[in-house]
Design a protein around this motif. Sequence first.
Motif, PDB file in Angstrom:
ATOM      1  N   ASP A  78      34.990  -8.307  65.553  1.00  0.00           N
ATOM      2  CA  ASP A  78      33.863  -9.184  65.846  1.00  0.00           C
ATOM      3  C   ASP A  78      33.820  -9.416  67.363  1.00  0.00           C
ATOM      4  O   ASP A  78      34.298 -10.432  67.874  1.00  0.00           O
ATOM      5  CB  ASP A  78      34.036 -10.513  65.096  1.00  0.00           C
ATOM      6  N   SER A  81      27.712  -9.684  70.715  1.00  0.00           N
ATOM      7  CA  SER A  81      26.493  -8.888  70.894  1.00  0.00           C
ATOM      8  C   SER A  81      26.112  -8.820  72.355  1.00  0.00           C
ATOM      9  O   SER A  81      26.534  -9.650  73.172  1.00  0.00           O
ATOM     10  CB  SER A  81      25.330  -9.481  70.076  1.00  0.00           C
ATOM     11  N   PRO A  90      25.083  -5.289  68.485  1.00  0.00           N
ATOM     12  CA  PRO A  90      26.513  -5.605  68.468  1.00  0.00           C
ATOM     13  C   PRO A  90      27.285  -4.745  69.474  1.00  0.00           C
ATOM     14  O   PRO A  90      26.923  -3.596  69.725  1.00  0.00           O
ATOM     15  CB  PRO A  90      26.926  -5.286  67.031  1.00  0.00           C
ATOM     16  N   THR A  92      30.175  -3.476  69.033  1.00  0.00           N
ATOM     17  CA  THR A  92      30.763  -2.331  68.334  1.00  0.00           C
ATOM     18  C   THR A  92      29.779  -1.169  68.235  1.00  0.00           C
ATOM     19  O   THR A  92      30.171  -0.009  68.365  1.00  0.00           O
ATOM     20  CB  THR A  92      31.226  -2.745  66.929  1.00  0.00           C
TER      21      THR A  92
END
Length: 324
Positions: A78, A81, A90, A92
Amino acid sequence: MDSALTLLRRGGRTVLSMAIAFVVAFLAMAFTKNPNATPMGYVPRSFVSTYPEPRFAAQAEPLFSQFTEWTVRVLTLDLGSIRTNEGVVPVTSLLVDSIVVTLIYLLPAAIIAVVAGTVVQLLAVAVERRDLTKKTTLLGAAAVATPVFLFAYLVHIYLPVFVFRLAGRIVDLGYNTRETPFSTRNLRAALWPFLTMTFYLFAIQLRAAGTDLEQYAGEPFVKTARAKGVGLLGICRHVFPHSAARLLTVLSSEMLGIVLVGLYAVEWVTRTPGFGTLTIDAVGSRIPGLIFGVVLLPVALVVAVNFLQDAYYELFDPRVDRAE
């Protein structure tokens, strides 16, 4: 049993390396000055937002609480963003997209460079001139010592001319972030970093393979093969198994740090929106989740490759001394 215990200890060292990298990144962000706290902050290429707070950890919240929170967030992926030209995405997803862009040109460049560098040095060993391996190794060392951005500059000058002569028209080689990485235009744009990294990695492999294979040039089995009239390819087949594991892992272990530094320089010079460019943007923008991502991913890659290499030597290579 001894092998299992040894691998368990090395696995523990792998986890410890990741933890140290996380702690160092956290402390660096918490206690170093953030240039984005002033109006004249960093302008990233990959996105449009920065972290403007003067400190990573808020003054009103204990540092340990922030450390605990980010430990959990990193473990659960997590990472927050980021605002881009296409909207909020995000971290990721941004990391995955940049890795895809990098792998599109880096994987074929690495494969070609490793194969070509190894074959050249195997042929140098097979030829009945013992100084030839040394010369090719020195050539590789000289090429590695040349700044990688000079390779990129030369490709930047001559690649458009080559493409123009090949296509018969002017072709735009710039990267378009609005298109997918596999679009025709972006695949053409990947030629620039691909050629640069191919030359650079070839020089690295030429040097590393020469250092490893030079010892076999005067070995009795090589002399015997020559005396029996075995051809160059036959001698190469005799020599290669003796150092195959070392040659196949050299770029993924000892040379990986050099490769990453080259990657950062090449992508920034060629304006390729890959992992190298994203790393530089992360450092400049000081966004915490992105910092952890670009720091921990290379560390994870290095320690994982080293662990797998140690596991291979420990379990399958009888020449390894298992005593600790």
